[in-house]
Every structure is written in C-alpha cells, then in structure tokens.
Design an enzyme around this catalytic site. Sequence first.
Site, short mmCIF file in Angstrom:
data_model
loop_
_atom_site.label_atom_id
_atom_site.label_comp_id
_atom_site.label_asym_id
_atom_site.label_seq_id
_atom_site.Cartn_x
_atom_site.Cartn_y
_atom_site.Cartn_z
N LEU A 92 0.89 -1.16 0.00
CA LEU A 92 0.00 0.00 0.00
C LEU A 92 0.92 1.21 0.00
O LEU A 92 1.99 1.19 0.63
CB LEU A 92 -0.89 0.02 1.25
CG LEU A 92 -1.96 -1.07 1.34
CD1 LEU A 92 -2.73 -0.97 2.66
CD2 LEU A 92 -2.94 -0.97 0.16
N ASP A 93 0.51 2.26 -0.70
CA ASP A 93 1.32 3.48 -0.72
C ASP A 93 1.46 4.03 0.70
O ASP A 93 0.64 3.75 1.57
CB ASP A 93 0.66 4.55 -1.60
CG ASP A 93 0.57 4.12 -3.05
OD1 ASP A 93 1.39 3.28 -3.47
OD2 ASP A 93 -0.32 4.65 -3.75
N LYS A 94 2.46 4.88 0.86
CA LYS A 94 2.72 5.45 2.19
C LYS A 94 1.48 6.16 2.75
O LYS A 94 1.17 6.06 3.93
CB LYS A 94 3.89 6.44 2.06
CG LYS A 94 4.40 6.94 3.37
CD LYS A 94 5.65 7.78 3.15
CE LYS A 94 6.05 8.46 4.43
NZ LYS A 94 7.16 9.39 4.24
#
Length: 241
Positions: free
Chosen positions: A103-105
């Site tokens: 998952l993106d930051k």
Amino acid sequence: MLRLDRWLVTLGVGSRSEVQKLVRRGAVRVDGVAVTDPGKQVDERSAALTLQGQPLDGRLTRHVMLHKPAGLLTAARDKKQPTVMDLLPEAYASIGCMPVGRLDKDTTGLLLLTTDGELNHRLLAPGRHVDKTYRAQVDGELTQAHVEAFAAGLHLFDFDAQPALLEIIAPDTGLVTVHEGKFHQIKRMFSTVGREVTALHRLTFGSLTLDPALSEGQWRELTEDELAALYNDAHMEGPQP
Ligand code: URA
C-alpha cells in the site's frame, strides 16, 4: 526438529553466540526442563519455551491482518523511513513475516503479512490476483460516466486496466474493486478520468475483510477460518502446521 540455538536465533533472541551463552547458563527451558546443550534437537512445532523464566512464543509461522496507518512504508525495512514492520514485535521480522503486496505510504487499511512465502507469491502472481476493494475519496464529483469508464477498462499510459467495479457511495467517494495490483493503480485509474485521489483506504483483500475492531496501527493474527479462506484464494492446500 531443529537445533535449539538455531530456533532461538530465528526468533530474534540474539546472535548465535549470544543464544549459546544463554542456553549454557541454563536460561532456556524446553517443556519445563532446562536444556544446556545449544545443539539439542527440539520439535519447534510442539515444544514450549521459556527464557529467563518468561514464556517465549516459539511459533515460526504467522499470518497477520494489519490496519495500516498513513505515513508508514510497506516494506520489510528501510534505512530512513519507518515501515509497517515497526508496528509488530521484532520477532515477526526475524521469522520472515512480510507484507503481501504494497500500500502506498499515504494509503490506509487492510494489509496482510505472512511468513508463508509461497502464499505471498501466489496471492500476487499475475493472473491469480485476488479482488481488492478500496474506498477512494476524490477531489470532485463522481458520476455515472466514471462508473462506465471503470467498467469498460481504462487505458493507462503503460497498461490497460481490466474492467473494475466503481460504486459511488458519496458525491466525492467511491468503492472500487479491482482484480489487479499495479503500482499506484487506483490513483492512476482515477487520474485517467480526471479525478485525483485525496484519501485511499483498502477494505478487502481476497476473502479477507478489514476487522472494524482494529483501529489504525492495530493488528491481529488471522483466525483459522480467515486463513483457510485465504489459502483457498491462493489455490493452495494449507495452512501448513
Ligand atoms: N492503488 C493505489 O494507487 N495505491 C495503493 O496504495 C493501492 C492501490
């Protein structure tokens, strides 16, 4: 069966020489009995360990559901930035409990972590991808035209996204279900139809649904039913004991 010192090193108790010293000093008990031979063969699936009188969880297999908060990288480790592994006890990294996909930051929500490398690989293998549902808030209104564009499959600059289900749940918020997991996929899909994602949250991953009892940063191990369903998603027998 494996050597006691090897087991303790894998559990992150210390280096080989550190754990050997502990064992020789009688600090480690196996099934209630002090074992002073670091090379003793023990059954890691059934033996109960204590270290300096405290129970030590000796399991080498873990499957974790994490409610990822924003601000952490999905990575096993990073030299500069905090990662999702910082939320788990150190032993989990030592035994190889790894995130499944990314998952993106700034993305929140359901992240699966497992020690089963084969399960991890199969859940991500192209053509085998499981459905994932995200709640996406965007910087404008969502319309039926967006729903239709998602359903038709979007042309992104480097690949064609498969048809995806978009359900509008608020004027600026949609639930999107995709079957793939390309880099920044959801953000790029919305961008293609003229909307920027302002908040992204994953609700499901295959048969797993984020437990509403977990707040951001909290985690728990999967139940037996969840695990069985996940192995089924991956077309694998298991889980292995
Ligand atoms: N798609 C994105 O754009 N970001 C994520 O974190 C997950 C899916």
